[in-house]
Write a protein that holds these residues in place. Sequence first.
Motif, PDB file in Angstrom:
ATOM      1  N   PRO A   1       0.830  -1.208   0.000  1.00  0.00           N
ATOM      2  CA  PRO A   1       0.000   0.000   0.000  1.00  0.00           C
ATOM      3  C   PRO A   1       0.866   1.261   0.000  1.00  0.00           C
ATOM      4  CG  PRO A   1      -0.141  -1.148   2.120  1.00  0.00           C
ATOM      5  CD  PRO A   1       0.660  -2.021   1.214  1.00  0.00           C
ATOM      6  N   SER A   2       0.351   2.328  -0.610  1.00  0.00           N
ATOM      7  CA  SER A   2       1.134   3.559  -0.696  1.00  0.00           C
ATOM      8  C   SER A   2       1.330   4.121   0.711  1.00  0.00           C
ATOM      9  CB  SER A   2       0.445   4.561  -1.614  1.00  0.00           C
ATOM     10  OG  SER A   2      -0.266   5.503  -0.864  1.00  0.00           O
ATOM     11  N   PRO A   3       2.509   4.710   0.984  1.00  0.00           N
ATOM     12  CA  PRO A   3       2.863   5.136   2.345  1.00  0.00           C
ATOM     13  C   PRO A   3       1.858   6.126   2.937  1.00  0.00           C
ATOM     14  CG  PRO A   3       4.772   5.275   0.874  1.00  0.00           C
ATOM     15  CD  PRO A   3       3.595   4.966   0.016  1.00  0.00           C
ATOM     16  N   GLU A   4       1.212   6.956   2.094  1.00  0.00           N
ATOM     17  CA  GLU A   4       0.260   7.950   2.611  1.00  0.00           C
ATOM     18  C   GLU A   4      -0.884   7.308   3.414  1.00  0.00           C
ATOM     19  OE1 GLU A   4      -2.254   9.829  -0.344  1.00  0.00           O
ATOM     20  OE2 GLU A   4      -2.223   8.044  -1.598  1.00  0.00           O
ATOM     21  N   LEU A   5      -1.165   6.010   3.151  1.00  0.00           N
ATOM     22  CA  LEU A   5      -2.255   5.356   3.879  1.00  0.00           C
ATOM     23  C   LEU A   5      -1.837   4.950   5.292  1.00  0.00           C
ATOM     24  CD1 LEU A   5      -3.932   3.099   1.143  1.00  0.00           C
ATOM     25  CD2 LEU A   5      -4.637   5.367   1.935  1.00  0.00           C
ATOM     26  N   GLY A   6      -0.535   4.928   5.552  1.00  0.00           N
ATOM     27  CA  GLY A   6      -0.057   4.527   6.880  1.00  0.00           C
ATOM     28  C   GLY A   6      -0.600   3.175   7.305  1.00  0.00           C
ATOM     29  N   ALA A   7      -0.712   2.266   6.349  1.00  0.00           N
ATOM     30  CA  ALA A   7      -1.406   0.999   6.611  1.00  0.00           C
ATOM     31  C   ALA A   7      -0.481  -0.098   7.104  1.00  0.00           C
ATOM     32  CB  ALA A   7      -2.102   0.532   5.331  1.00  0.00           C
ATOM     33  N   THR A   8      -1.059  -1.041   7.857  1.00  0.00           N
ATOM     34  CA  THR A   8      -0.399  -2.309   8.155  1.00  0.00           C
ATOM     35  C   THR A   8      -0.660  -3.234   6.979  1.00  0.00           C
ATOM     36  OG1 THR A   8      -0.797  -2.036  10.506  1.00  0.00           O
ATOM     37  CG2 THR A   8      -0.365  -4.281   9.723  1.00  0.00           C
ATOM     38  N   TRP A   9       0.405  -3.757   6.386  1.00  0.00           N
ATOM     39  CA  TRP A   9       0.253  -4.564   5.171  1.00  0.00           C
ATOM     40  C   TRP A   9       0.309  -6.045   5.508  1.00  0.00           C
ATOM     41  CZ3 TRP A   9       4.599  -5.456   1.064  1.00  0.00           C
ATOM     42  CH2 TRP A   9       4.072  -6.101  -0.067  1.00  0.00           C
ATOM     43  N   LEU A  10      -0.732  -6.780   5.172  1.00  0.00           N
ATOM     44  CA  LEU A  10      -0.684  -8.242   5.227  1.00  0.00           C
ATOM     45  C   LEU A  10      -0.477  -8.699   3.780  1.00  0.00           C
ATOM     46  CD1 LEU A  10      -3.653  -9.006   7.681  1.00  0.00           C
ATOM     47  CD2 LEU A  10      -1.283  -8.380   8.198  1.00  0.00           C
ATOM     48  N   PRO A  11       0.758  -9.045   3.428  1.00  0.00           N
ATOM     49  CA  PRO A  11       1.085  -9.223   2.010  1.00  0.00           C
ATOM     50  C   PRO A  11       0.630 -10.568   1.439  1.00  0.00           C
ATOM     51  CG  PRO A  11       3.018  -9.679   3.345  1.00  0.00           C
ATOM     52  CD  PRO A  11       1.924  -9.270   4.309  1.00  0.00           C
ATOM     53  N   LEU A  12       0.203 -10.524   0.175  1.00  0.00           N
ATOM     54  CA  LEU A  12       0.005 -11.744  -0.604  1.00  0.00           C
ATOM     55  C   LEU A  12       1.286 -11.931  -1.406  1.00  0.00           C
ATOM     56  CD1 LEU A  12      -3.619 -10.922  -1.806  1.00  0.00           C
ATOM     57  CD2 LEU A  12      -2.959 -12.499   0.029  1.00  0.00           C
ATOM     58  N   ALA A  13       2.063 -12.973  -1.045  1.00  0.00           N
ATOM     59  CA  ALA A  13       3.427 -13.101  -1.556  1.00  0.00           C
ATOM     60  C   ALA A  13       3.472 -13.385  -3.045  1.00  0.00           C
ATOM     61  CB  ALA A  13       4.164 -14.211  -0.797  1.00  0.00           C
ATOM     62  N   THR A  14       2.373 -13.829  -3.608  1.00  0.00           N
ATOM     63  CA  THR A  14       2.349 -14.069  -5.051  1.00  0.00           C
ATOM     64  C   THR A  14       0.950 -13.737  -5.554  1.00  0.00           C
ATOM     65  OG1 THR A  14       2.850 -15.679  -6.792  1.00  0.00           O
ATOM     66  CG2 THR A  14       1.728 -16.520  -4.864  1.00  0.00           C
ATOM     67  N   SER A  15       0.852 -13.453  -6.844  1.00  0.00           N
ATOM     68  CA  SER A  15      -0.433 -13.034  -7.409  1.00  0.00           C
ATOM     69  C   SER A  15      -1.121 -14.201  -8.108  1.00  0.00           C
ATOM     70  CB  SER A  15      -0.226 -11.911  -8.422  1.00  0.00           C
ATOM     71  OG  SER A  15       0.351 -10.794  -7.787  1.00  0.00           O
ATOM     72  N   VAL A  16      -2.433 -14.202  -8.039  1.00  0.00           N
ATOM     73  CA  VAL A  16      -3.232 -15.133  -8.839  1.00  0.00           C
ATOM     74  C   VAL A  16      -4.132 -14.258  -9.715  1.00  0.00           C
ATOM     75  CG1 VAL A  16      -3.182 -16.932  -7.065  1.00  0.00           C
ATOM     76  CG2 VAL A  16      -5.078 -15.294  -7.107  1.00  0.00           C
ATOM     77  N   PRO A  17      -4.700 -14.802 -10.803  1.00  0.00           N
ATOM     78  CA  PRO A  17      -5.619 -13.994 -11.609  1.00  0.00           C
ATOM     79  C   PRO A  17      -6.755 -13.460 -10.737  1.00  0.00           C
ATOM     80  CG  PRO A  17      -5.071 -16.033 -12.739  1.00  0.00           C
ATOM     81  CD  PRO A  17      -4.504 -16.155 -11.358  1.00  0.00           C
ATOM     82  N   GLU A  18      -7.226 -12.261 -11.065  1.00  0.00           N
ATOM     83  CA  GLU A  18      -8.219 -11.598 -10.213  1.00  0.00           C
ATOM     84  C   GLU A  18      -9.429 -12.480  -9.890  1.00  0.00           C
ATOM     85  OE1 GLU A  18      -9.843  -8.029 -11.857  1.00  0.00           O
ATOM     86  OE2 GLU A  18     -10.634  -7.379  -9.918  1.00  0.00           O
ATOM     87  N   TRP A  19      -9.910 -13.237 -10.863  1.00  0.00           N
ATOM     88  CA  TRP A  19     -11.125 -14.030 -10.620  1.00  0.00           C
ATOM     89  C   TRP A  19     -10.900 -15.101  -9.554  1.00  0.00           C
ATOM     90  CZ3 TRP A  19     -12.209 -19.297 -11.907  1.00  0.00           C
ATOM     91  CH2 TRP A  19     -11.210 -19.966 -12.636  1.00  0.00           C
ATOM     92  N   LEU A  20      -9.635 -15.441  -9.292  1.00  0.00           N
ATOM     93  CA  LEU A  20      -9.321 -16.435  -8.262  1.00  0.00           C
ATOM     94  C   LEU A  20      -8.843 -15.805  -6.956  1.00  0.00           C
ATOM     95  CD1 LEU A  20      -7.543 -18.925 -10.666  1.00  0.00           C
ATOM     96  CD2 LEU A  20      -9.659 -19.400  -9.388  1.00  0.00           C
ATOM     97  N   SER A  21      -8.774 -14.482  -6.898  1.00  0.00           N
ATOM     98  CA  SER A  21      -8.150 -13.822  -5.752  1.00  0.00           C
ATOM     99  C   SER A  21      -8.834 -14.093  -4.407  1.00  0.00           C
ATOM    100  CB  SER A  21      -8.007 -12.318  -6.001  1.00  0.00           C
ATOM    101  OG  SER A  21      -9.258 -11.718  -6.195  1.00  0.00           O
ATOM    102  N   PRO A  22     -10.156 -14.402  -4.346  1.00  0.00           N
ATOM    103  CA  PRO A  22     -10.720 -14.748  -3.035  1.00  0.00           C
ATOM    104  C   PRO A  22     -10.056 -15.974  -2.393  1.00  0.00           C
ATOM    105  CG  PRO A  22     -12.474 -14.100  -4.507  1.00  0.00           C
ATOM    106  CD  PRO A  22     -11.228 -14.210  -5.355  1.00  0.00           C
ATOM    107  N   LEU A  23      -9.516 -16.869  -3.238  1.00  0.00           N
ATOM    108  CA  LEU A  23      -8.820 -18.038  -2.694  1.00  0.00           C
ATOM    109  C   LEU A  23      -7.492 -17.671  -2.060  1.00  0.00           C
ATOM    110  CD1 LEU A  23      -9.848 -20.395  -5.531  1.00  0.00           C
ATOM    111  CD2 LEU A  23      -9.728 -21.195  -3.166  1.00  0.00           C
ATOM    112  N   SER A  24      -6.883 -16.577  -2.498  1.00  0.00           N
ATOM    113  CA  SER A  24      -5.618 -16.164  -1.885  1.00  0.00           C
ATOM    114  C   SER A  24      -5.838 -15.147  -0.768  1.00  0.00           C
ATOM    115  CB  SER A  24      -4.654 -15.618  -2.944  1.00  0.00           C
ATOM    116  OG  SER A  24      -5.061 -14.353  -3.418  1.00  0.00           O
ATOM    117  N   ALA A  25      -6.763 -14.195  -0.972  1.00  0.00           N
ATOM    118  CA  ALA A  25      -6.903 -13.081  -0.019  1.00  0.00           C
ATOM    119  C   ALA A  25      -7.438 -13.527   1.337  1.00  0.00           C
ATOM    120  CB  ALA A  25      -7.798 -11.995  -0.614  1.00  0.00           C
TER     121      ALA A  25
END
Lengths: 346, 346
Positions: A289-313
């Motif tokens: 996330p961009s630094p301006e959000l000051g967010a805690t990042w829980l990273p997804l270490a690798t990407s899957v196609p968007e239609w499958l992203s609920p399985l990774s997120a």
Amino acid sequence: VTSFLSQEIGSQPEELARLVDRELDGMRRFVAGLPKHDYIVAAARGSSDHAVTYGRYVWGLLGRRNVVSAAPSLHTLYATPPRFDGALVIGVSQSGQSPDVVAVLEEARRQGRPTLGLTNDPASPLARASDHVVQLCTSPERSVAATKTYTAQLMAVALLAAALSGEEARFTELCLVPEAASKILTGAASACRQAAAALRYASTILPIARGINLCTAEEMALKLRELLRVSTHAFSAADFRHGSIALVTDGLPVALIMPRGAGQDDMRALGREIRARDGALIVISDEEPSPELGATWLPLATSVPEWLSPLSAVLPAQLLGLELVLAKGLDPDRPRGLADKVVRTL
Amino acid sequence: VTSFLSQEIGSQPEELARLVDRELDGMRRFVAGLPKHDYIVAAARGSSDHAVTYGRYVWGLLGRRNVVSAAPSLHTLYATPPRFDGALVIGVSQSGQSPDVVAVLEEARRQGRPTLGLTNDPASPLARASDHVVQLCTSPERSVAATKTYTAQLMAVALLAAALSGEEARFTELCLVPEAASKILTGAASACRQAAAALRYASTILPIARGINLCTAEEMALKLRELLRVSTHAFSAADFRHGSIALVTDGLPVALIMPRGAGQDDMRALGREIRARDGALIVISDEEPSPELGATWLPLATSVPEWLSPLSAVLPAQLLGLELVLAKGLDPDRPRGLADKVVRTL
């Protein structure tokens, strides 16, 4: 000793790989043999209903079908089932025992419509009411909070979407998910542990998503309620602006589920609005996330196609739930106030 | 000075009577002229989406139609609209401006399907995309929190249900609602004031219903969030038992919306379970709750047929929201953190 919850979260890559191996060809044949249908009706309760939320998007995107989330009480309480002309009817239940979900499929069959059951138990009443059954997990889920059966349901939903799309490439994409899941579980572990330490005393965390990951926000909210007795609920980013954004005040933790994809710009904009109201952001994404959000990042270490992203997120959301339970010294396998794994509603 | 919110709550019986007068014949003609359709798709955001929840039940019960709650982002974010073969497509938006709701109706029209718009503004983009328009309210809603436009939406949904049923008796029943609403507002006023005094410091209130009044629980939760910044969400009694019941601990206030009808037994049973967990019950019903529940009763002074009960049960919920705002010394017309009445989502 490791909890069942922890073991079951860790077993998901393997369970998903086995599910795809076991069920891919059968799903292909089932869809090839379907009669003409214009829309889908899906019946479920609890976390199974979040898999249906995934279906609303992914059966729409890949299959161009509109999806009805069935109101089972029309069948049971009111004994006035709707007409199913034109429908493919799907029931989702881990145990396959939920009488109201079974009632929807039995009525569909009575009306001569095709039925599909997603369940752990191929001998269950749900399976008996289904023309085709996808068996979700072959080994039992012992923890009260569902994790591996939830991702198995998502994978079954994805299998149907791939089959409806008629595109071979979708099956190829889906077969890569188990390996991605394994990387994501490893890659998110320490960030989730640190986030849990910081969030230990938070009285609530609001999960928000847009589009296809709405199911992930719903599932994260349910895990927080079940495991931690945290009063929370999921919001769609679009609906959240209709009134509920008033909730955000100093330091309220908001989890934005925003893997790369079509919903990301809107989620970023909402993140800035929440930040401007002094909310505290947690971001689940494959992009820092961009630094301006000051967010805690829980990273997804690798990407899957968007239609499958609920399985990774969902994986960091599960890990965060587990780590919060541990940080609070609670028992992951016996959430306070919950006794039974199988709930029967009429 | 009386707030707009208070005036608008009080104006509902009259607004509903005018709506029925103005729109009944047009709805009858619209439905008589509809082509064959197998199911309904409805698109909405915010409180309008709760009117769609009512539609899921009442168009099912009286019209035997399955109802899809549209995922507008399929049209906007993902630019992959589903096929509408076999569908009647309905858009609900107070302003008629919401671009994503309008996009669903425009796509339906492109696909040659019939469209119906429910909106305050007959010159809005939503109205222009609709074959038939029900005008909800003729005088503007000034308070940020919707009340009279919400009940007007419910009445429009009920009109369609009556027309789909083909039974003249349903129109007769519906015409009696405005008078009942008037009695209920008067009859619940003092109980709502007393309940607000007792609940003034409650950090949350969870609204729960079963079946047709699920929309009432959703709307009550939204009013509490908007008006009071209370973090809450509605639950179906059936889903609540799937994990979320763990939330109930000492004194947690739970509002059971349970007018006489098919869902009442199940709601009573849930009330006993919540009581056994030391939750504090508030009951909205036309029947006095049994003393064993130890509940605060927000009475419905007169009964309407069950299929119309969301039009009566929401009134004490609105009054309770207003009284809580007053008890806390807040401004009913300017909820903290909410500026705009019209929210545009893409």
